[in-house]
Each structure stands twice: as C-alpha cells, then as structure tokens.
Design a protein around this motif. Structure first.
Motif, PDB file in Angstrom:
ATOM      1  N   THR A  46       0.821  -1.209   0.000  1.00 11.90           N
ATOM      2  CA  THR A  46       0.000   0.000   0.000  1.00 11.90           C
ATOM      3  C   THR A  46       0.855   1.259   0.000  1.00 11.90           C
ATOM      4  O   THR A  46       0.613   2.182  -0.777  1.00 11.90           O
ATOM      5  N   THR A  47       1.856   1.289   0.845  1.00 10.14           N
ATOM      6  CA  THR A  47       2.661   2.494   1.027  1.00 10.14           C
ATOM      7  C   THR A  47       3.693   2.688  -0.077  1.00 10.14           C
ATOM      8  O   THR A  47       3.852   3.792  -0.597  1.00 10.14           O
ATOM      9  N   GLU A  48       4.380   1.630  -0.441  1.00  6.79           N
ATOM     10  CA  GLU A  48       5.522   1.754  -1.345  1.00  6.79           C
ATOM     11  C   GLU A  48       5.196   1.497  -2.813  1.00  6.79           C
ATOM     12  O   GLU A  48       5.921   1.954  -3.692  1.00  6.79           O
ATOM     13  N   LEU A  49       4.136   0.747  -3.091  1.00  5.93           N
ATOM     14  CA  LEU A  49       3.820   0.405  -4.478  1.00  5.93           C
ATOM     15  C   LEU A  49       2.398   0.791  -4.868  1.00  5.93           C
ATOM     16  O   LEU A  49       1.875   0.302  -5.864  1.00  5.93           O
ATOM     17  N   GLY A  50       1.789   1.665  -4.101  1.00 10.43           N
ATOM     18  CA  GLY A  50       0.404   2.057  -4.344  1.00 10.43           C
ATOM     19  C   GLY A  50       0.164   2.648  -5.719  1.00 10.43           C
ATOM     20  O   GLY A  50      -0.878   2.398  -6.328  1.00 10.43           O
ATOM     21  N   ASN A  51       1.115   3.402  -6.240  1.00 10.27           N
ATOM     22  CA  ASN A  51       0.936   4.007  -7.564  1.00 10.27           C
ATOM     23  C   ASN A  51       0.942   2.967  -8.673  1.00 10.27           C
ATOM     24  O   ASN A  51       0.299   3.162  -9.706  1.00 10.27           O
ATOM     25  N   TYR A  52       1.664   1.879  -8.501  1.00 11.38           N
ATOM     26  CA  TYR A  52       1.749   0.845  -9.535  1.00 11.38           C
ATOM     27  C   TYR A  52       0.724  -0.260  -9.344  1.00 11.38           C
ATOM     28  O   TYR A  52       0.244  -0.835 -10.309  1.00 11.38           O
TER      29      TYR A  52
END
Length: 108
Positions: A46-52
């Motif tokens: 959720t925090t580190e890969l949310g954009n992808y």
C-alpha cells in the motif's frame, strides 16, 4: 537495518540499497524480523507500491500476492521472495512503458 553510506555509489547500487532498506523497514514489525507477515506485506504494498498496484486494500488481492510469493509456504515473505515481486513488477512496468512509447502520437 543500516547499510554503509554509499555517497559514490552508482545508481544501481543505490537502488539495491533502497530495496534492502525498504524491505527491512516493514519486516520484523511483528514476528520474524527477516520476513514479512501478511500485515507487513499489505502495508509495504500500500505504502511503497500504491501508484503501480493501485489499492492493496482488497484482502483477496493481498492474499493472492502472498500465496504467489510465499514459495516455501511458511506464511511469510522473505527477502528473496520479495525481490521476485519487485523484479516481476519492474519487468511489467518496462513492458508497459515500451508499448506506451511505441504507440504513434495522434495528430491534432
């Protein structure tokens, strides 16, 4: 976990350090400090890969990612399993951007 400062490190060396630091930022908040539990994996996604990945709030999606990554079926994701995820996502992103850049531009 702290790694030696790499002021003269290459871009790739710095990226490798960031992957290691990111994994350990989330691992060990509960249970084994060298693995990601389901909750830790969800927080990382959720925090580190949310954009992808979009929202990792979907419990079924997190369960599927966990099942796919947990190759030794111990209920946790170790660093090797995490790197497989990052590698697969990187390949998918590369493919997407190659395809996106190969599309002819529309004339106005």
């Amino acid at each position: 976990m702290s790694l030696p400062k790499s002021e003269n490190g290459s871009t790739l060396e710095n990226a490798m350090q960031l992957m290691i630091q990111t994994f350990h930022k989330y691992s060990g908040n509960e249970g084994d400090k060298y693995t990601l539990s389901k909750a830790e994996l969800k927080e990382l996604l959720t925090t580190e890969l949310g954009n992808y990945l979009g929202s990792a709030q979907d419990k079924e999606a997190v369960e599927k990612v966990m099942k796919d990554l947990d190759s030794n079926n111990d209920g946790e994701v170790d660093f090797t399993e995490f790197i497989i995820l990052v590698g697969a996502l990187t390949v998918a992103c590369n493919d997407f951007f190659l395809e996106y850049n190969d599309k002819p531009e529309k004339k106005k």
